[in-house]
Enzyme design. Structure first.
Site, PDB file in Angstrom:
ATOM      1  N   ASN A 145      13.717  -8.190  14.380  1.00 22.32           N
ATOM      2  CA  ASN A 145      14.874  -7.917  13.601  1.00 22.32           C
ATOM      3  C   ASN A 145      15.871  -7.033  13.518  1.00 22.32           C
ATOM      4  O   ASN A 145      15.038  -5.895  14.086  1.00 22.32           O
ATOM      5  CB  ASN A 145      14.184  -8.111  11.934  1.00 22.32           C
TER       6      ASN A 145
ATOM      7  N   LYS B  80      -2.234  -8.622  16.192  1.00 21.37           N
ATOM      8  CA  LYS B  80      -0.776  -9.874  15.490  1.00 21.37           C
ATOM      9  C   LYS B  80      -2.193 -11.806  15.826  1.00 21.37           C
ATOM     10  O   LYS B  80      -2.097 -12.055  14.605  1.00 21.37           O
ATOM     11  CB  LYS B  80       0.105  -9.635  15.287  1.00 21.37           C
TER      12      LYS B  80
ATOM     13  N   LEU C 237      14.102   1.024  17.676  1.00 21.22           N
ATOM     14  CA  LEU C 237      14.837   1.433  18.774  1.00 21.22           C
ATOM     15  C   LEU C 237      16.503   1.887  17.724  1.00 21.22           C
ATOM     16  O   LEU C 237      17.275   2.149  17.337  1.00 21.22           O
ATOM     17  CB  LEU C 237      14.997   0.077  19.774  1.00 21.22           C
TER      18      LEU C 237
ATOM     19  N   LYS D 294       1.008  -1.325   0.031  1.00 19.17           N
ATOM     20  CA  LYS D 294      -0.073   0.526   0.037  1.00 19.17           C
ATOM     21  C   LYS D 294       0.515   1.192  -0.127  1.00 19.17           C
ATOM     22  O   LYS D 294       0.195   2.314  -0.480  1.00 19.17           O
ATOM     23  CB  LYS D 294      -0.883  -0.273   1.425  1.00 19.17           C
TER      24      LYS D 294
ATOM     25  N   VAL E 145      15.811   6.279  25.314  1.00 24.66           N
ATOM     26  CA  VAL E 145      15.837   5.055  26.118  1.00 24.66           C
ATOM     27  C   VAL E 145      14.963   5.124  26.605  1.00 24.66           C
ATOM     28  O   VAL E 145      14.330   6.426  27.641  1.00 24.66           O
ATOM     29  CB  VAL E 145      17.428   4.910  26.893  1.00 24.66           C
TER      30      VAL E 145
ATOM     31  N   TYR F 131      -1.028  -3.618  18.785  1.00 27.51           N
ATOM     32  CA  TYR F 131      -0.263  -4.120  17.741  1.00 27.51           C
ATOM     33  C   TYR F 131      -0.582  -5.510  17.534  1.00 27.51           C
ATOM     34  O   TYR F 131      -0.934  -6.229  16.966  1.00 27.51           O
ATOM     35  CB  TYR F 131       1.416  -3.651  17.372  1.00 27.51           C
ATOM     36  N   SER F 132       0.223  -6.171  19.317  1.00 31.45           N
ATOM     37  CA  SER F 132      -0.289  -7.400  19.405  1.00 31.45           C
ATOM     38  C   SER F 132      -1.186  -8.217  19.031  1.00 31.45           C
ATOM     39  O   SER F 132      -1.160  -9.056  19.552  1.00 31.45           O
ATOM     40  CB  SER F 132       1.191  -8.177  20.684  1.00 31.45           C
TER      41      SER F 132
ATOM     42  N   THR G 284       4.619 -12.815  15.072  1.00 32.77           N
ATOM     43  CA  THR G 284       5.845 -12.090  15.845  1.00 32.77           C
ATOM     44  C   THR G 284       5.659 -12.639  17.296  1.00 32.77           C
ATOM     45  O   THR G 284       4.700 -12.841  17.954  1.00 32.77           O
ATOM     46  CB  THR G 284       5.636 -10.480  15.757  1.00 32.77           C
ATOM     47  N   ASP G 285       6.993 -12.432  18.036  1.00 35.65           N
ATOM     48  CA  ASP G 285       7.285 -13.651  19.262  1.00 35.65           C
ATOM     49  C   ASP G 285       5.915 -12.073  20.389  1.00 35.65           C
ATOM     50  O   ASP G 285       6.216 -12.856  21.537  1.00 35.65           O
ATOM     51  CB  ASP G 285       7.878 -13.630  19.385  1.00 35.65           C
ATOM     52  N   GLU G 286       5.151 -10.872  19.614  1.00 35.33           N
ATOM     53  CA  GLU G 286       4.745 -10.178  20.232  1.00 35.33           C
ATOM     54  C   GLU G 286       2.891 -11.052  20.759  1.00 35.33           C
ATOM     55  O   GLU G 286       2.961 -10.328  22.332  1.00 35.33           O
ATOM     56  CB  GLU G 286       4.783  -8.658  20.129  1.00 35.33           C
TER      57      GLU G 286
HETATM   58  P1  NAD Z   1       6.890  -3.092   8.181  1.00 35.27           P
HETATM   59  O1  NAD Z   1       6.553  -1.011   8.856  1.00 35.27           O
HETATM   60  O2  NAD Z   1       8.857  -1.902   8.224  1.00 35.27           O
HETATM   61  O3  NAD Z   1       6.721  -2.591   7.057  1.00 35.27           O
HETATM   62  C1  NAD Z   1       5.529  -2.988   6.723  1.00 35.27           C
HETATM   63  C2  NAD Z   1       5.314  -2.762   4.849  1.00 35.27           C
HETATM   64  O4  NAD Z   1       3.702  -3.129   5.187  1.00 35.27           O
HETATM   65  C3  NAD Z   1       5.244  -1.128   4.156  1.00 35.27           C
HETATM   66  O5  NAD Z   1       6.099  -2.003   3.456  1.00 35.27           O
HETATM   67  C4  NAD Z   1       3.676  -0.783   3.928  1.00 35.27           C
HETATM   68  O6  NAD Z   1       4.179   0.117   3.105  1.00 35.27           O
HETATM   69  C5  NAD Z   1       2.871  -2.056   3.909  1.00 35.27           C
HETATM   70  N1  NAD Z   1       2.044  -2.338   4.130  1.00 35.27           N
HETATM   71  C6  NAD Z   1       1.046  -1.527   5.860  1.00 35.27           C
HETATM   72  N2  NAD Z   1      -0.085  -1.501   5.189  1.00 35.27           N
HETATM   73  C7  NAD Z   1      -0.209  -2.054   4.123  1.00 35.27           C
HETATM   74  C8  NAD Z   1      -1.621  -2.478   3.717  1.00 35.27           C
HETATM   75  N3  NAD Z   1      -2.885  -2.487   4.095  1.00 35.27           N
HETATM   76  N4  NAD Z   1      -1.746  -3.315   2.509  1.00 35.27           N
HETATM   77  C9  NAD Z   1      -0.259  -3.196   2.100  1.00 35.27           C
HETATM   78  N5  NAD Z   1       0.545  -3.213   2.297  1.00 35.27           N
HETATM   79  C10 NAD Z   1       1.023  -2.588   4.145  1.00 35.27           C
HETATM   80  O7  NAD Z   1       7.295  -4.182   9.117  1.00 35.27           O
HETATM   81  P2  NAD Z   1       8.762  -4.499   8.853  1.00 35.27           P
HETATM   82  O8  NAD Z   1       9.189  -4.464  10.425  1.00 35.27           O
HETATM   83  O9  NAD Z   1       8.930  -5.523   7.898  1.00 35.27           O
HETATM   84  O10 NAD Z   1       7.345  -6.454   9.478  1.00 35.27           O
HETATM   85  C11 NAD Z   1       6.846  -6.904   8.747  1.00 35.27           C
HETATM   86  C12 NAD Z   1       6.067  -7.866   9.265  1.00 35.27           C
HETATM   87  O11 NAD Z   1       7.156  -8.692  10.024  1.00 35.27           O
HETATM   88  C13 NAD Z   1       4.976  -7.742  10.005  1.00 35.27           C
HETATM   89  O12 NAD Z   1       3.819  -8.714  10.006  1.00 35.27           O
HETATM   90  C14 NAD Z   1       5.678  -7.563  11.478  1.00 35.27           C
HETATM   91  O13 NAD Z   1       4.574  -7.595  11.874  1.00 35.27           O
HETATM   92  C15 NAD Z   1       6.197  -8.464  11.090  1.00 35.27           C
HETATM   93  N6  NAD Z   1       7.449  -8.766  12.026  1.00 35.27           N
HETATM   94  C16 NAD Z   1       8.065  -7.616  12.452  1.00 35.27           C
HETATM   95  C17 NAD Z   1       9.841  -7.507  13.191  1.00 35.27           C
HETATM   96  C18 NAD Z   1      10.094  -6.607  13.246  1.00 35.27           C
HETATM   97  O14 NAD Z   1      11.192  -6.587  14.162  1.00 35.27           O
HETATM   98  N7  NAD Z   1      10.172  -5.684  12.847  1.00 35.27           N
HETATM   99  C19 NAD Z   1       9.286  -8.832  14.196  1.00 35.27           C
HETATM  100  C20 NAD Z   1       8.312 -10.419  14.097  1.00 35.27           C
HETATM  101  C21 NAD Z   1       7.606  -9.713  13.630  1.00 35.27           C
HETATM  102  O1  DAU Z   2       9.535  -8.849  18.729  1.00 26.75           O
HETATM  103  C1  DAU Z   2       8.432  -8.227  17.755  1.00 26.75           C
HETATM  104  C2  DAU Z   2       8.764  -7.161  17.468  1.00 26.75           C
HETATM  105  O2  DAU Z   2       9.810  -6.381  17.567  1.00 26.75           O
HETATM  106  C3  DAU Z   2       7.807  -6.992  16.215  1.00 26.75           C
HETATM  107  O3  DAU Z   2       6.389  -7.560  16.091  1.00 26.75           O
HETATM  108  C4  DAU Z   2       7.755  -5.394  16.127  1.00 26.75           C
HETATM  109  O4  DAU Z   2       6.784  -5.079  14.385  1.00 26.75           O
HETATM  110  C5  DAU Z   2       8.705  -4.594  16.023  1.00 26.75           C
HETATM  111  O5  DAU Z   2       8.476  -3.370  15.780  1.00 26.75           O
HETATM  112  C6  DAU Z   2       9.428  -5.157  17.213  1.00 26.75           C
HETATM  113  O6  DAU Z   2       8.270  -4.281  18.106  1.00 26.75           O
HETATM  114  P1  DAU Z   2       9.773  -3.290  19.622  1.00 26.75           P
HETATM  115  O7  DAU Z   2       8.232  -2.896  20.318  1.00 26.75           O
HETATM  116  O8  DAU Z   2       9.953  -4.366  20.295  1.00 26.75           O
HETATM  117  O9  DAU Z   2      10.105  -2.722  18.504  1.00 26.75           O
HETATM  118  P2  DAU Z   2      10.441  -1.428  19.272  1.00 26.75           P
HETATM  119  O10 DAU Z   2      12.158  -0.966  17.638  1.00 26.75           O
HETATM  120  O11 DAU Z   2      10.107  -0.258  18.778  1.00 26.75           O
HETATM  121  O12 DAU Z   2      11.357  -1.239  20.005  1.00 26.75           O
HETATM  122  C7  DAU Z   2      12.722  -2.258  21.311  1.00 26.75           C
HETATM  123  C8  DAU Z   2      12.160  -1.798  22.720  1.00 26.75           C
HETATM  124  O13 DAU Z   2      13.542  -0.744  23.122  1.00 26.75           O
HETATM  125  C9  DAU Z   2      11.419  -1.362  23.376  1.00 26.75           C
HETATM  126  O14 DAU Z   2      11.501  -2.084  24.171  1.00 26.75           O
HETATM  127  C10 DAU Z   2      11.198  -0.032  23.439  1.00 26.75           C
HETATM  128  C11 DAU Z   2      12.547   0.360  23.062  1.00 26.75           C
HETATM  129  N1  DAU Z   2      12.282   1.688  22.398  1.00 26.75           N
HETATM  130  C12 DAU Z   2      12.188   2.162  21.821  1.00 26.75           C
HETATM  131  C13 DAU Z   2      11.910   3.192  20.558  1.00 26.75           C
HETATM  132  C14 DAU Z   2      11.110   3.351  19.471  1.00 26.75           C
HETATM  133  C15 DAU Z   2      13.394   3.261  23.375  1.00 26.75           C
HETATM  134  O15 DAU Z   2      13.317   2.895  24.719  1.00 26.75           O
HETATM  135  N2  DAU Z   2      13.008   3.732  22.915  1.00 26.75           N
HETATM  136  C16 DAU Z   2      13.347   4.338  21.672  1.00 26.75           C
HETATM  137  O16 DAU Z   2      12.544   5.482  20.884  1.00 26.75           O
END
Ligand code: NAD
Ligand code: DAU
Length: 339
Positions: free
Chosen positions: A183, A157, A193, A34, A209, A153-154, A125-127
């Site tokens: 990741n 999912k 983060l 999207k 933080v 969010y979680s 996700t593990d969340e």
């Molecule tokens: P991201 O936010 O970087 O990317 C999401 C992508 O989905 C974007 O390109 C966005 O444009 C697209 N999108 C959003 N809404 C949409 C819609 N309605 N239709 C079509 N496309 C749409 O996310 P990410 O970090 O790459 O995560 C990808 C997947 O992996 C997610 O399902 C997330 O829950 C899961 N996940 C992420 C992590 C992590 O650490 N980032 C860990 C475990 C699982």
């Molecule tokens: O565990 C998998 C998940 O990891 C995915 O499902 C999510 O899509 C992905 O966004 C990620 O979630 P988190 O909430 O763990 O990630 P985030 O990078 O937002 O935050 C990581 C940790 O850092 C969390 O404990 C919050 C903290 N944080 C985050 C931000 C953005 C800070 O302390 N300061 C910050 O500015």
């Protein structure tokens, strides 16, 4: 073989597109995205000329658009990455999380039922397991850990996961689900983060933080996640859930200190700010099942992966500067100013 990848303009989906085009040069990869604030065509720029790659802009919750794509493209496998993925945004505005993450998943699976596929893979996700206490380092999330979500969010999912399992049991849809830990790596949107801290440190800005920085996440290099999904869609058992993680737990504050050290920036940039509401304490994946059944093991050690990641942000300044100079500034002000 044609694989439909949703959310391929985002962080993990983009890395997956790059990985699959290299690993399986004979496959056709169709990316449907999207292009929300998190989607970025610059992430896909290196593959736009590849004749095995095609991009279609569409919302996974738009039934007509998705059915039309299936009708025209007839994918064999679907990997659903598309989601609203940022916990903090889900706390500000849950609605879009429910629409994309739950209803979007339903639309994708309805299209799979209508047009037929060999596999629907849900990237979860593990969340969905909630969190673990800091004083019980012996506990890990297994595939049997009950769902116990904390954030909108979680919860969205987890709802999608339940729907995926229901479509398998009720309609016989050939599904798999993977639940991965945090990741990191190239193309990570700078609201999360690690890229946020790298970008702020490079700009000599405060490093915000949350709380005391004691929360623990289990970090996995994004390419290892892509490899795991590639294995699951080819060899994973239909109807099964696979946890993905590399036993690499780190407290947030230690990650931020490490980034300061790697970039030669002072720790005085670190600023403790108000905690995230409902903040999960610790995530820790037990990846025994995917290791035993599919032979997967993470290949990139954190000490190497974080260096590669930092180097990528140094080499690709334009990619993240274009983001942080745009509407991101409003987001940043809203979330961090006076926090
Ligand atoms: P991201 O936010 O970087 O990317 C999401 C992508 O989905 C974007 O390109 C966005 O444009 C697209 N999108 C959003 N809404 C949409 C819609 N309605 N239709 C079509 N496309 C749409 O996310 P990410 O970090 O790459 O995560 C990808 C997947 O992996 C997610 O399902 C997330 O829950 C899961 N996940 C992420 C992590 C992590 O650490 N980032 C860990 C475990 C699982
Ligand atoms: O565990 C998998 C998940 O990891 C995915 O499902 C999510 O899509 C992905 O966004 C990620 O979630 P988190 O909430 O763990 O990630 P985030 O990078 O937002 O935050 C990581 C940790 O850092 C969390 O404990 C919050 C903290 N944080 C985050 C931000 C953005 C800070 O302390 N300061 C910050 O500015």
């Amino acid at each position: 073989m044609k694989i439909l990848v949703t959310g391929g303009a985002g962080f993990i989906g983009g890395n997956f597109v790059h990985y699959m085009l290299k690993k399986h040069p004979e496959y056709d990869i169709l990316c449907v995205d999207k292009l929300t604030y998190a989607g970025n065509m610059e992430t896909l720029a290196p593959v736009m000329d590849n004749t095995h790659f095609k991009f279609v802009k569409a919302d996974i919750a738009d039934r007509d658009a998705i059915f039309k794509i299936f009708e025209e493209e007839k994918p064999d496998i679907v990997v659903n990455f598309a989601a609203e993925s940022h916990v903090d945004r889900s706390i500000e505005d849950p609605g879009i999380f429910l629409k994309t993450n739950i209803l979007g998943t339903q639309v994708m699976m309805d299209a799979c039922r209508e047009y037929g596929i060999t596999r629907y893979h849900q990237v979860s996700t593990d969340e969905v397991y909630g969190d673990l206490p800091l004083d019980r380092p012996d506990l890990f999330f297994t595939e049997e850990t009950p769902i116990h979500t904390s954030s909108p969010y979680s919860a969205s999912k987890a709802s999608a996961d339940l729907l995926v399992l229901a479509y398998h049991r009720t309609f016989g849809l050939p599904v798999t689900i993977s639940r991965c830990s945090n990741n990191y790596g190239p193309y990570h949107f700078p609201e999360k983060l690690i890229p946020l801290m790298i970008a702020n440190a490079l700009n000599d800005k405060p490093l915000p933080v949350y709380g005391k920085g004691e929360n623990i996440r289990d970090w996995l290099y994004v390419e290892d996640h892509c490899k795991a999904i590639d294995l699951i869609i080819h060899k994973g058992k239909i109807g099964e859930i696979y946890n993905i993680g590399g036993h690499n737990e780190m407290a947030n504050i230690d990650i931020v200190r490490l980034i300061c050290k790697e970039l030669g920036k002072p720790e005085s940039l670190i600023t403790y700010v108000a905690d995230r509401k409902g903040h999960d304490m610790r995530y820790a994946i037990d990846p025994t099942k995917i290791h035993n059944e599919l032979g997967w093991l993470p290949e990139t050690m954190f000490k190497d992966g974080i260096k590669k990641t930092i180097q990528w942000y140094l080499d690709n300044r334009q990619w993240w500067e274009n983001i942080i100079n745009g509407e991101y500034q409003d987001y940043y002000k809203k979330m961090y100013e006076g926090r």
